[in-house]
Motif scaffolding. Structure first.
Motif, mmCIF file in Angstrom:
data_model
loop_
_atom_site.group_PDB
_atom_site.id
_atom_site.type_symbol
_atom_site.label_atom_id
_atom_site.label_comp_id
_atom_site.label_asym_id
_atom_site.label_seq_id
_atom_site.Cartn_x
_atom_site.Cartn_y
_atom_site.Cartn_z
ATOM 1 N N ALA A 421 0.835 -1.204 0.000
ATOM 2 C CA ALA A 421 0.000 0.000 0.000
ATOM 3 C C ALA A 421 0.865 1.247 0.000
ATOM 4 O O ALA A 421 0.559 2.235 -0.689
ATOM 5 C CB ALA A 421 -0.930 -0.012 1.215
ATOM 6 N N THR A 422 1.949 1.212 0.746
ATOM 7 C CA THR A 422 2.873 2.351 0.780
ATOM 8 C C THR A 422 3.593 2.507 -0.551
ATOM 9 O O THR A 422 3.831 3.622 -1.015
ATOM 10 C CB THR A 422 3.898 2.166 1.915
ATOM 11 O OG1 THR A 422 3.196 2.025 3.160
ATOM 12 C CG2 THR A 422 4.845 3.344 1.999
ATOM 13 N N ASP A 423 3.924 1.372 -1.173
ATOM 14 C CA ASP A 423 4.635 1.411 -2.460
ATOM 15 C C ASP A 423 3.739 1.889 -3.600
ATOM 16 O O ASP A 423 4.082 2.821 -4.338
ATOM 17 C CB ASP A 423 5.158 0.006 -2.816
ATOM 18 C CG ASP A 423 6.317 -0.434 -1.937
ATOM 19 O OD1 ASP A 423 6.944 0.430 -1.308
ATOM 20 O OD2 ASP A 423 6.576 -1.650 -1.884
ATOM 21 N N PHE A 424 2.598 1.213 -3.759
ATOM 22 C CA PHE A 424 1.801 1.383 -4.980
ATOM 23 C C PHE A 424 0.544 2.247 -4.789
ATOM 24 O O PHE A 424 -0.067 2.668 -5.756
ATOM 25 C CB PHE A 424 1.392 0.006 -5.523
ATOM 26 C CG PHE A 424 2.556 -0.859 -5.892
ATOM 27 C CD1 PHE A 424 3.252 -0.633 -7.071
ATOM 28 C CD2 PHE A 424 2.980 -1.886 -5.066
ATOM 29 C CE1 PHE A 424 4.344 -1.431 -7.416
ATOM 30 C CE2 PHE A 424 4.060 -2.690 -5.406
ATOM 31 C CZ PHE A 424 4.750 -2.458 -6.582
ATOM 32 N N ARG A 425 0.116 2.413 -3.543
ATOM 33 C CA ARG A 425 -1.003 3.291 -3.172
ATOM 34 C C ARG A 425 -2.296 2.912 -3.907
ATOM 35 O O ARG A 425 -2.822 1.837 -3.726
ATOM 36 C CB ARG A 425 -0.617 4.762 -3.382
ATOM 37 C CG ARG A 425 0.614 5.143 -2.551
ATOM 38 C CD ARG A 425 0.928 6.612 -2.564
ATOM 39 N NE ARG A 425 2.115 6.870 -1.762
ATOM 40 C CZ ARG A 425 2.118 7.067 -0.440
ATOM 41 N NH1 ARG A 425 0.978 7.040 0.239
ATOM 42 N NH2 ARG A 425 3.239 7.285 0.219
ATOM 43 N N GLY A 426 -2.807 3.779 -4.767
ATOM 44 C CA GLY A 426 -4.121 3.588 -5.366
ATOM 45 C C GLY A 426 -4.382 2.212 -5.947
ATOM 46 O O GLY A 426 -5.436 1.606 -5.677
ATOM 47 N N ALA A 459 -4.179 1.501 5.600
ATOM 48 C CA ALA A 459 -4.568 2.823 6.105
ATOM 49 C C ALA A 459 -3.546 3.902 5.788
ATOM 50 O O ALA A 459 -3.899 4.995 5.333
ATOM 51 C CB ALA A 459 -4.808 2.758 7.619
ATOM 52 N N GLU A 460 -2.288 3.641 6.024
ATOM 53 C CA GLU A 460 -1.279 4.689 5.854
ATOM 54 C C GLU A 460 -0.891 4.881 4.401
ATOM 55 O O GLU A 460 -0.794 6.007 3.902
ATOM 56 C CB GLU A 460 -0.064 4.380 6.728
ATOM 57 C CG GLU A 460 -0.400 4.414 8.219
ATOM 58 C CD GLU A 460 0.814 4.253 9.111
ATOM 59 O OE1 GLU A 460 1.932 4.129 8.577
ATOM 60 O OE2 GLU A 460 0.642 4.251 10.345
ATOM 61 N N GLY A 461 -0.686 3.771 3.679
ATOM 62 C CA GLY A 461 -0.251 3.895 2.291
ATOM 63 C C GLY A 461 -1.327 4.393 1.362
ATOM 64 O O GLY A 461 -1.042 5.103 0.387
ATOM 65 N N CYS A 462 -2.576 4.017 1.604
ATOM 66 C CA CYS A 462 -3.669 4.338 0.677
ATOM 67 C C CYS A 462 -4.604 5.422 1.202
ATOM 68 O O CYS A 462 -5.737 5.547 0.719
ATOM 69 C CB CYS A 462 -4.479 3.071 0.374
ATOM 70 S SG CYS A 462 -3.557 1.783 -0.476
ATOM 71 N N ILE A 463 -4.170 6.184 2.196
ATOM 72 C CA ILE A 463 -5.085 7.117 2.857
ATOM 73 C C ILE A 463 -5.736 8.078 1.861
ATOM 74 O O ILE A 463 -6.925 8.409 1.988
ATOM 75 C CB ILE A 463 -4.356 7.900 3.986
ATOM 76 C CG1 ILE A 463 -5.358 8.720 4.801
ATOM 77 C CG2 ILE A 463 -3.233 8.749 3.433
ATOM 78 C CD1 ILE A 463 -6.374 7.915 5.557
ATOM 79 N N ASP A 464 -5.012 8.508 0.835
ATOM 80 C CA ASP A 464 -5.591 9.472 -0.116
ATOM 81 C C ASP A 464 -6.774 8.878 -0.872
ATOM 82 O O ASP A 464 -7.777 9.571 -1.101
ATOM 83 C CB ASP A 464 -4.516 9.939 -1.106
ATOM 84 C CG ASP A 464 -3.461 10.809 -0.437
ATOM 85 O OD1 ASP A 464 -3.749 11.334 0.652
ATOM 86 O OD2 ASP A 464 -2.354 10.936 -0.993
ATOM 87 N N VAL A 465 -6.651 7.612 -1.268
ATOM 88 C CA VAL A 465 -7.745 7.012 -2.048
ATOM 89 C C VAL A 465 -8.832 6.436 -1.146
ATOM 90 O O VAL A 465 -9.963 6.259 -1.580
ATOM 91 C CB VAL A 465 -7.212 5.921 -3.005
ATOM 92 C CG1 VAL A 465 -6.518 6.545 -4.191
ATOM 93 C CG2 VAL A 465 -6.289 4.945 -2.292
ATOM 94 N N VAL A 466 -8.478 6.135 0.116
ATOM 95 C CA VAL A 466 -9.493 5.625 1.049
ATOM 96 C C VAL A 466 -10.342 6.769 1.608
ATOM 97 O O VAL A 466 -11.530 6.590 1.893
ATOM 98 C CB VAL A 466 -8.832 4.853 2.218
ATOM 99 C CG1 VAL A 466 -9.889 4.330 3.188
ATOM 100 C CG2 VAL A 466 -8.006 3.683 1.699
#
Length: 944
Positions: A421-426, A459-466
């Motif tokens: 999630a931190t690496d690839f995010r969305g 939660a931390e890596g994808c926070i923008d899209v979540v």
């Protein structure tokens, strides 16, 4: 004539060894232990132990059952190993020769435990005496494992390989040293790779595990054989033995770290292979080692991108692995309401003092806490075990099997999802979104639980899209806090804690009321759940929320503390520990706001009640003392009414621990006292001295019995790094706040401090903690130098040399460089004349280090001292003058608006510039070497 045992001593010794294992007859066991301790002084004791251990048949004159004799042999081996460890240099050469010739015979024993114990003794001899003391060992072991003669039994091959593996594990550095132009590892690595093709599965597995020991250390012998090793790994990829495949997975994980270029070309095939191994859920240890590959690659800057095309393959496997297995469910399901039940001793996790953080260049502490350790890996469960194979450890198999208390496939998969999630995010969230929609409201609780875990993991890596989904998700999560299954409530607490930063960031009052306050109230309520594990998860999540919300919690402090007080009344032993963390985190982040009278009247009676209840021997004292340190810092002088008895008790705990240490050193039958009592007591003393008015702190220090600085000096010389680290933090605080009390003790303290500054004393295997000690020692030296001034004159030469060595060592961390430079500069405040002759040597490293130091009082005083030294020997700055002028031009004085040093420093800078203006014939031409902005700054501020 070869040594032979006498029958009577042999009978006596074997009887003592047998009785020492007697758990049913404690009196006989104690008597046997005393007699064995006395027997250590006998010159032949190790000969008798060797004879008993290496004799497979019961010697003549001894009457034991085979089971009893096996116990005698095992006890003999353990005692022999311990004697070698503690007294190797005093063992006669003839005894050592007997041990070396006899113990390897036990590698051929039919009993696997005896073979293992032989390996333990062998590696202890190598560790104590070196390879030069037993040059034939490695060739002999290699010959046995290789079975070149064809006559070596499988058991002997396994025993020899196990011994070789132990030698590798315990003597990594020794095996890679140069002995007359050759390194043992240059021979050993190719042989170990060869042994991975052995027909004996255990030999293949142990050979690979031995190779894996050396991979992280980038041994040259391994690097030159990397292609050969990879070829063998690919051949072993489908080995029938799960243990071999575990080691294959571990090897790939470790090669990622040192030679990612060797992994990159094979990434597609490795993805398929690792997925196949991870799906072998019936072999969980193998599956977990496979899943570690995702963590290793995902955290590697050069490799993580390469997994992008395979996310659609990998993530579904991770999600499947995050669901509790049927076996786990059978073990955990239906725990129900258990908050009224007392904790068993084995339920309480070991607690260790965290110790004083390394003091940084602005006098604060570095480091922080991680409140979301749901899937934190505490260490390799194999490597961290101090017991050798074959030794006896009391353990609770049922507790060890609890999936909540160990690193397992589920936690590893969640950690990998977090990293992705931190690496690839969305793309990661888009991949798991259909899974979440299907499973968050699943009828089976295990699927609901896994979906909530997945949502928390990203939660931390994808926070923008979540974030756009959170107004819908958070209320649903809050409703899950009332799920009938405790494990769902437990994981929901954790996930809400992970999203608390979103709630805390809401600025609109209506949104805070709709989301943040219900989130906070929900987690706070779960701290008093009827299930103890839910309580624990609620407390941990709330500590995380406290960190994220910080001072925004100030308006809510009263209801929060009221809930904490109720928790103190209800919690059993296990959860009390994390409750202290909640209190100290609140104190840390709301600070002086905690000193409001209504809050003090709520909180302090509860803490003082625990303080009185907990004994000086209880491990609960560690988190309690640490908690009180934070509370004292937050309350400041408001803590004064509680300070005196707490201060006195800390002094007594330190005194008793030091006395117990001296007694234990002189009596091998006694256990060493736990140094964590020292660490936490020293840290609390630091906090109290900082918190109170100087007059009150001085009164506490002056009234200490035994004398405060006598005890501190002993602690500064303690063998434990953690104790010394906290001791030097306390020394620096004493210099800042109670210097009149410290000053008379400096003649005794400074020689100890100077000794600590020797980098040669920092052991390789303790380098991280060792530098933390040196860091705090440098910081405390700077504080003493600031106060003592000219009184430091007798120590200038040795201190100068130490600071220069520290600043010039590239392996030393940045914070240590900075504290050393600050201390060196401050020494010039009262000793500029004595330091001036050395200016040409230390000016460049001082200025280089100080370029990176923040603009603080510490930097101001260091530059004041340095500039005073420059004034005594301006010619010595010829090579570094441009650098010095640049530092003056760029110096930010704004922070010093309320600082008494501002005027003094500017005056010293002006004097130095005027002096050079008079010394340099064409001063304007010299200034032209500086960038235009720096020239302008000097002309404007200093009227040049």
């Amino acid at each position: 004539m070869a040594w032979q045992p006498q029958e009577e001593p042999l009978q006596q010794l074997s009887g003592c060894l047998k009785d020492s294992l007697s758990g049913h007859n404690k009196a006989a066991q104690k008597q046997a232990e005393m007699m064995l301790a006395q027997a250590k002084s006998s010159p032949d004791i190790n000969n008798y132990l060797t004879y008993l251990f290496s004799s497979a048949q019961i010697p003549q004159g001894l009457n034991y059952t085979p089971e009893d004799y096996h116990g005698v042999r095992s006890a003999a081996a353990i005692l022999l190993k311990n004697n070698i460890r503690t007294s190797y240099k005093s063992i006669p050469d003839a005894s050592l020769a007997l041990i070396r010739s006899s113990v390897p015979l036990a590698l051929e024993d039919g009993n696997s435990q005896i073979r293992s114990l032989a390996g333990n003794v062998i590696t202890e001899i190598v560790r104590s005496g070196g390879l030069i003391g037993w040059p034939q060992l490695l060739p002999d072991l290699i010959e046995l494992v290789g079975n070149n003669s064809g006559n070596v039994t499988q058991e002997t091959q396994e025993g020899a390989m196990a011994a070789l593996a132990k030698v590798c594990e315990d003597n990594k550095k020794m095996l890679d040293k140069d002995y007359q132009g050759q390194r043992p590892l240059s021979v050993l690595i190719p042989k170990l790779i060869e042994f991975t093709t052995s027909p004996v599965a255990k030999v293949r597995s142990l050979a690979l595990s031995s190779i894996n020991i050396f991979i992280p250390h980038k041994a040259q012998a391994l690097l030159v054989n990397m292609d050969l090793l990879l070829a063998h790994l690919f051949q072993l990829a489908n080995d029938p033995s799960p243990d071999v495949r575990r080691q294959v997975c571990r090897a790939f994980v470790q090669i990622v770290e040192i030679r990612p270029d060797k992994i990159q070309p094979h990434i597609g095939g490795l993805v398929d292979y690792i997925i196949a191994q991870q799906r072998r859920v019936e072999e969980e240890e193998l599956a977990c080692d496979a899943a570690e590959f995702w963590l290793s690659v995902g955290e590697h800057e050069a490799l993580w991108h390469s997994l992008g095309p395979y996310l659609d393959k990998i993530i579904p496997v991770l999600l499947d692995s995050m669901v509790y297995s049927e076996e786990d469910i059978a073990m955990l399901e239906g725990a129900g309401d258990d908050d009224d039940l007392d904790d068993r001793a084995e339920d309480i996790k070991p607690t260790f003092a965290k110790g004083k953080g390394g003091r940084n260049a602005i006098g604060g502490e570095s480091g922080g806490t991680d409140a979301d350790g749901l899937y934190a890996k505490l260490g390799d469960d194999e490597d961290d075990n101090d017991l050798d194979e074959g030794e006896i450890e009391e353990e609770d198999d049922e507790d060890d099997g609890n999936p909540e208390d160990r690193w397992n496939l589920r936690k590893c998969s969640a950690a990998a999802l977090d990293v992705f999630a931190t690496d690839f995010r969305g793309p990661v969230f888009n991949t798991i979104l259909p899974y979440l929609m299907k499973n968050l409201k699943h009828e089976e609780w295990s699927h609901r639980e896994a979906a909530v875990l997945a949502l928390g993991a990203v939660a931390e890596g994808c926070i923008d899209v979540v974030t756009p989904h959170l107004p819908e998700l958070v209320p649903y999560l809050i409703s899950l806090l009332n799920d009938p299954e405790p494990l769902v409530r437990q994981i929901t607490c954790w996930t809400l804690g992970r999203y608390s930063s979103w709630g805390a960031s809401l600025t609109d009052p209506d949104q805070r009321s709709a989301y943040f306050e219900p989130m906070m109230e929900g987690i706070l309520t779960k701290m008093l759940d009827r299930n103890k594990r839910v309580q624990e998860a609620g407390a941990s999540a709330f500590a995380h929320l406290e960190e994220k919300a910080g001072k925004q919690l100030i308006p809510y402090c009263e209801p929060i503390i009221r809930q904490f007080v109720l928790c103190f009344e209800r919690y059993k032993d296990r959860n009390i520990f994390i409750l202290y963390d909640c209190v100290q985190t609140l104190a840390e982040f709301v600070g002086p706001s905690l000193a409001a009278d209504n809050l003090v009247q709520l909180l302090m009676p509860t803490l003082i009640h625990r303080w009185r209840k907990v004994s000086d021997q209880s491990r609960e004292l560690f988190p309690l003392l640490e908690c009180l340190s934070y509370v004292a810092t937050a309350l400041g002088n408001v803590f004064a009414p509680y300070a005196s008895p707490i201060f006195s008790r800390c002094i007594q705990i330190i005194h008793q621990n030091l006395e117990d240490h001296v007694v234990a050193v002189n009596n091998s039958l006694l256990d060493m006292p736990d140094k964590d009592f020292l660490v936490t007591s020293l840290d609390l003393l630091s906090a109290i001295i900082q918190a109170l008015d100087n007059e009150k702190s001085e009164e506490l220090v002056s009234g200490s019995q035994p004398r405060f600085f006598d005890l501190l000096t002993f602690c500064m010389e303690d063998p434990a790094n953690d104790v010394r680290q906290s001791s030097y933090a306390l020394l620096g605080d004493s210099a800042k706040y109670v210097f009149p009390q410290l000053q008379p003790f400096l003649p005794a303290i400074l020689p100890v401090l100077i000794k600590q500054l020797d980098l040669n004393a920092v052991m390789d295997d303790q380098i991280e903690h060792g530098f933390s000690v040196v860091n705090n020692a440098c910081w405390s030296l700077g504080e003493i130098a600031l106060q003592q001034g000219k009184g430091m004159a007798p120590y200038i030469e040795s201190l100068f040399s130490s600071m220069l060595a520290i600043m010039g060592n590239s392996e030393v961390p940045k914070s240590v460089h900075e504290n050393a430079a600050i201390a060196l500069g401050r020494l010039g405040l009262g000793n500029a004349e004595a330091m001036a002759p050395h200016l040409g040597v230390f000016a460049a490293p001082f200025l280089n280090v100080m370029d990176g130091v923040e603009y603080t009082e510490e930097k101001s005083t260091a530059f004041m001292g340095f500039t005073m030294i420059v004034g005594r020997n301006p010619q010595a700055m010829e090579r570094d003058l441009v650098h010095f002028f640049t530092a003056i031009a760029r110096y930010k004085h704004d922070f010093e608006a309320m600082n008494s040093f501002k005027k003094d420093l500017q005056v010293l800078f002006a004097q130095a510039l005027d002096a050079y203006k008079a010394l340099i014939p064409d001063f304007n031409a010299f200034l032209s070497q500086l960038p235009a902005a720096d020239q302008q700054s000097l002309r404007t501020i200093y009227n040049l």
